[in-house]
Motif scaffolding. Structure first.
Motif, PDB file in Angstrom:
ATOM      1  N   ASN A  31     -55.375  66.613  -3.386  1.00  0.00           N
ATOM      2  CA  ASN A  31     -55.247  67.896  -2.903  1.00  0.00           C
ATOM      3  C   ASN A  31     -56.347  68.484  -2.222  1.00  0.00           C
ATOM      4  OD1 ASN A  31     -52.179  67.451  -2.973  1.00  0.00           O
ATOM      5  ND2 ASN A  31     -52.448  68.245  -5.073  1.00  0.00           N
ATOM      6  N   LEU A  32     -57.525  67.789  -2.478  1.00  0.00           N
ATOM      7  CA  LEU A  32     -58.900  68.599  -1.962  1.00  0.00           C
ATOM      8  C   LEU A  32     -59.466  67.501  -0.853  1.00  0.00           C
ATOM      9  CD1 LEU A  32     -60.664  69.274  -5.292  1.00  0.00           C
ATOM     10  CD2 LEU A  32     -59.102  71.039  -4.028  1.00  0.00           C
ATOM     11  N   ALA A  33     -60.646  67.929  -0.477  1.00  0.00           N
ATOM     12  CA  ALA A  33     -61.386  67.116   0.580  1.00  0.00           C
ATOM     13  C   ALA A  33     -62.657  66.724  -0.051  1.00  0.00           C
ATOM     14  CB  ALA A  33     -61.380  67.763   2.003  1.00  0.00           C
ATOM     15  N   LEU A  34     -63.499  65.785   0.474  1.00  0.00           N
ATOM     16  CA  LEU A  34     -64.909  65.610   0.078  1.00  0.00           C
ATOM     17  C   LEU A  34     -65.633  65.945   1.185  1.00  0.00           C
ATOM     18  CD1 LEU A  34     -66.321  64.719  -2.297  1.00  0.00           C
ATOM     19  CD2 LEU A  34     -66.268  62.533  -1.377  1.00  0.00           C
ATOM     20  N   GLY A  35     -66.748  66.850   1.204  1.00  0.00           N
ATOM     21  CA  GLY A  35     -67.443  67.149   2.332  1.00  0.00           C
ATOM     22  C   GLY A  35     -69.064  66.918   2.215  1.00  0.00           C
ATOM     23  N   TRP A  36     -69.576  66.573   3.422  1.00  0.00           N
ATOM     24  CA  TRP A  36     -70.763  66.514   3.449  1.00  0.00           C
ATOM     25  C   TRP A  36     -71.634  67.554   4.097  1.00  0.00           C
ATOM     26  CZ3 TRP A  36     -73.640  62.598   1.544  1.00  0.00           C
ATOM     27  CH2 TRP A  36     -73.140  61.660   1.183  1.00  0.00           C
ATOM     28  N   PHE A  37     -72.735  68.071   3.495  1.00  0.00           N
ATOM     29  CA  PHE A  37     -73.478  69.165   3.882  1.00  0.00           C
ATOM     30  C   PHE A  37     -74.861  68.886   4.078  1.00  0.00           C
ATOM     31  CE2 PHE A  37     -70.382  72.518   2.949  1.00  0.00           C
ATOM     32  CZ  PHE A  37     -69.512  71.671   2.493  1.00  0.00           C
ATOM     33  N   ARG A  38     -75.749  69.492   4.574  1.00  0.00           N
ATOM     34  CA  ARG A  38     -77.219  69.176   4.824  1.00  0.00           C
ATOM     35  C   ARG A  38     -77.947  70.542   4.713  1.00  0.00           C
ATOM     36  NH1 ARG A  38     -77.716  66.873  11.333  1.00  0.00           N
ATOM     37  NH2 ARG A  38     -77.734  69.004  12.229  1.00  0.00           N
ATOM     38  N   GLN A  39     -79.163  70.288   4.243  1.00  0.00           N
ATOM     39  CA  GLN A  39     -80.306  71.676   4.346  1.00  0.00           C
ATOM     40  C   GLN A  39     -81.556  70.825   4.766  1.00  0.00           C
ATOM     41  OE1 GLN A  39     -80.392  73.427   0.418  1.00  0.00           O
ATOM     42  NE2 GLN A  39     -81.367  75.467   1.586  1.00  0.00           N
ATOM     43  N   ALA A  40     -82.039  71.393   5.951  1.00  0.00           N
ATOM     44  CA  ALA A  40     -83.421  71.027   6.297  1.00  0.00           C
ATOM     45  C   ALA A  40     -84.335  71.849   5.729  1.00  0.00           C
ATOM     46  CB  ALA A  40     -83.384  71.002   7.939  1.00  0.00           C
ATOM     47  N   PRO A  41     -85.670  71.678   5.516  1.00  0.00           N
ATOM     48  CA  PRO A  41     -86.502  72.593   5.376  1.00  0.00           C
ATOM     49  C   PRO A  41     -86.497  73.960   5.873  1.00  0.00           C
ATOM     50  CG  PRO A  41     -87.544  70.519   5.329  1.00  0.00           C
ATOM     51  CD  PRO A  41     -86.098  70.369   5.943  1.00  0.00           C
ATOM     52  N   GLY A  42     -86.537  74.965   4.869  1.00  0.00           N
ATOM     53  CA  GLY A  42     -86.662  76.443   5.515  1.00  0.00           C
ATOM     54  C   GLY A  42     -85.324  76.883   6.123  1.00  0.00           C
ATOM     55  N   LYS A  43     -84.337  75.992   6.123  1.00  0.00           N
ATOM     56  CA  LYS A  43     -82.890  76.535   6.515  1.00  0.00           C
ATOM     57  C   LYS A  43     -81.932  76.422   5.567  1.00  0.00           C
ATOM     58  CE  LYS A  43     -83.859  74.617  11.135  1.00  0.00           C
ATOM     59  NZ  LYS A  43     -83.112  73.858  12.404  1.00  0.00           N
ATOM     60  N   VAL A  93     -81.904  67.153   3.847  1.00  0.00           N
ATOM     61  CA  VAL A  93     -81.185  66.488   2.572  1.00  0.00           C
ATOM     62  C   VAL A  93     -79.825  66.623   2.834  1.00  0.00           C
ATOM     63  CG1 VAL A  93     -81.060  66.593   0.081  1.00  0.00           C
ATOM     64  CG2 VAL A  93     -83.438  66.909   1.035  1.00  0.00           C
ATOM     65  N   TYR A  94     -78.973  65.605   2.670  1.00  0.00           N
ATOM     66  CA  TYR A  94     -77.525  65.520   2.617  1.00  0.00           C
ATOM     67  C   TYR A  94     -76.939  65.514   1.276  1.00  0.00           C
ATOM     68  CZ  TYR A  94     -77.994  64.784   7.812  1.00  0.00           C
ATOM     69  OH  TYR A  94     -78.132  65.082   9.042  1.00  0.00           O
ATOM     70  N   TYR A  95     -76.131  66.517   1.123  1.00  0.00           N
ATOM     71  CA  TYR A  95     -75.278  66.569   0.024  1.00  0.00           C
ATOM     72  C   TYR A  95     -73.764  66.463   0.172  1.00  0.00           C
ATOM     73  CZ  TYR A  95     -79.412  69.110  -1.518  1.00  0.00           C
ATOM     74  OH  TYR A  95     -80.930  69.497  -1.560  1.00  0.00           O
ATOM     75  N   CYS A  96     -73.073  65.961  -0.887  1.00  0.00           N
ATOM     76  CA  CYS A  96     -71.557  65.930  -1.020  1.00  0.00           C
ATOM     77  C   CYS A  96     -71.074  67.013  -1.773  1.00  0.00           C
ATOM     78  CB  CYS A  96     -70.991  64.704  -1.044  1.00  0.00           C
ATOM     79  SG  CYS A  96     -71.088  63.761  -2.412  1.00  0.00           S
ATOM     80  N   LEU A 115     -82.329  62.167   1.222  1.00  0.00           N
ATOM     81  CA  LEU A 115     -82.968  62.491   2.081  1.00  0.00           C
ATOM     82  C   LEU A 115     -82.984  61.711   3.349  1.00  0.00           C
ATOM     83  CD1 LEU A 115     -85.278  64.322   3.140  1.00  0.00           C
ATOM     84  CD2 LEU A 115     -87.068  62.831   1.790  1.00  0.00           C
ATOM     85  N   VAL A 116     -82.637  62.168   4.710  1.00  0.00           N
ATOM     86  CA  VAL A 116     -82.584  61.473   5.680  1.00  0.00           C
ATOM     87  C   VAL A 116     -83.767  61.927   6.702  1.00  0.00           C
ATOM     88  CG1 VAL A 116     -81.533  61.144   7.833  1.00  0.00           C
ATOM     89  CG2 VAL A 116     -80.216  61.080   5.818  1.00  0.00           C
ATOM     90  N   THR A 117     -84.631  61.235   7.096  1.00  0.00           N
ATOM     91  CA  THR A 117     -85.773  61.582   7.840  1.00  0.00           C
ATOM     92  C   THR A 117     -85.621  60.865   9.160  1.00  0.00           C
ATOM     93  OG1 THR A 117     -87.087  61.575   5.783  1.00  0.00           O
ATOM     94  CG2 THR A 117     -88.196  61.473   7.775  1.00  0.00           C
ATOM     95  N   VAL A 118     -85.701  61.660  10.307  1.00  0.00           N
ATOM     96  CA  VAL A 118     -85.728  60.806  11.537  1.00  0.00           C
ATOM     97  C   VAL A 118     -87.017  61.024  12.581  1.00  0.00           C
ATOM     98  CG1 VAL A 118     -84.321  60.777  13.671  1.00  0.00           C
ATOM     99  CG2 VAL A 118     -83.296  61.495  11.684  1.00  0.00           C
ATOM    100  N   SER A 119     -87.647  59.951  12.846  1.00  0.00           N
ATOM    101  CA  SER A 119     -88.809  59.894  13.518  1.00  0.00           C
ATOM    102  C   SER A 119     -88.492  60.050  14.945  1.00  0.00           C
ATOM    103  CB  SER A 119     -89.792  58.818  13.159  1.00  0.00           C
ATOM    104  OG  SER A 119     -89.027  57.524  13.739  1.00  0.00           O
TER     105      SER A 119
END
Length: 120
Positions: A31-43, A93-96, A115-119
């Motif tokens: 009865n719940l959900a599983l979520g993804w969140f993210r946090q970039a430096p300074g945000k 950085v991606y979190y669940c 951590l996800v880094t995109v060049s």
């Protein structure tokens, strides 16, 4: 509190793809959900996507619609985030976390994230 372990992050060029995994243990997802969140430096941490555990409905932040897809494997208590056409602004950085179904309200302490880094 559930325990979550995120994995699958890495370095990718813009336009590339990554698949993140989140394994949950210790608490029910019924009865719940599983979520993804993210946090970039300074945000602030922001919502990315979530999927209901008892249904197939996924919901997304506008900035990832059409590029990211969330899915789940219930027997493995695992959720995935397929990320395509990655942009430099997706780097974070991606979190669940377990969330109240249909919302972005979280239940548990945050894990280590991946951590996800995109060049460019």
């Amino acid at each position: 509190q559930a325990r979550v372990v995120e994995s699958g992050g890495g370095l990718v060029q813009a336009g590339g793809s990554l698949r993140l995994s989140c394994v949950v243990s210790g608490r029910t997802l019924d009865n719940l959900a599983l979520g993804w969140f993210r946090q970039a430096p300074g945000k602030e941490r922001e919502f990315v996507a979530a999927i209901g555990w008892n249904g197939d409905s996924g919901y997304y932040a506008n900035f990832v619609k059409g590029r990211f897809t969330i899915s789940k494997d219930k027997p493995k208590n695992t959720a995935y985030l397929q990320m395509n056409n990655l942009k430099p602004e997706d780097a974070a950085v991606y979190y669940c976390n377990r969330v109240r179904a249909g919302t972005t309200v979280t239940f548990d302490a945050w894990g280590q994230g991946t951590l996800v880094t995109v060049s460019p």
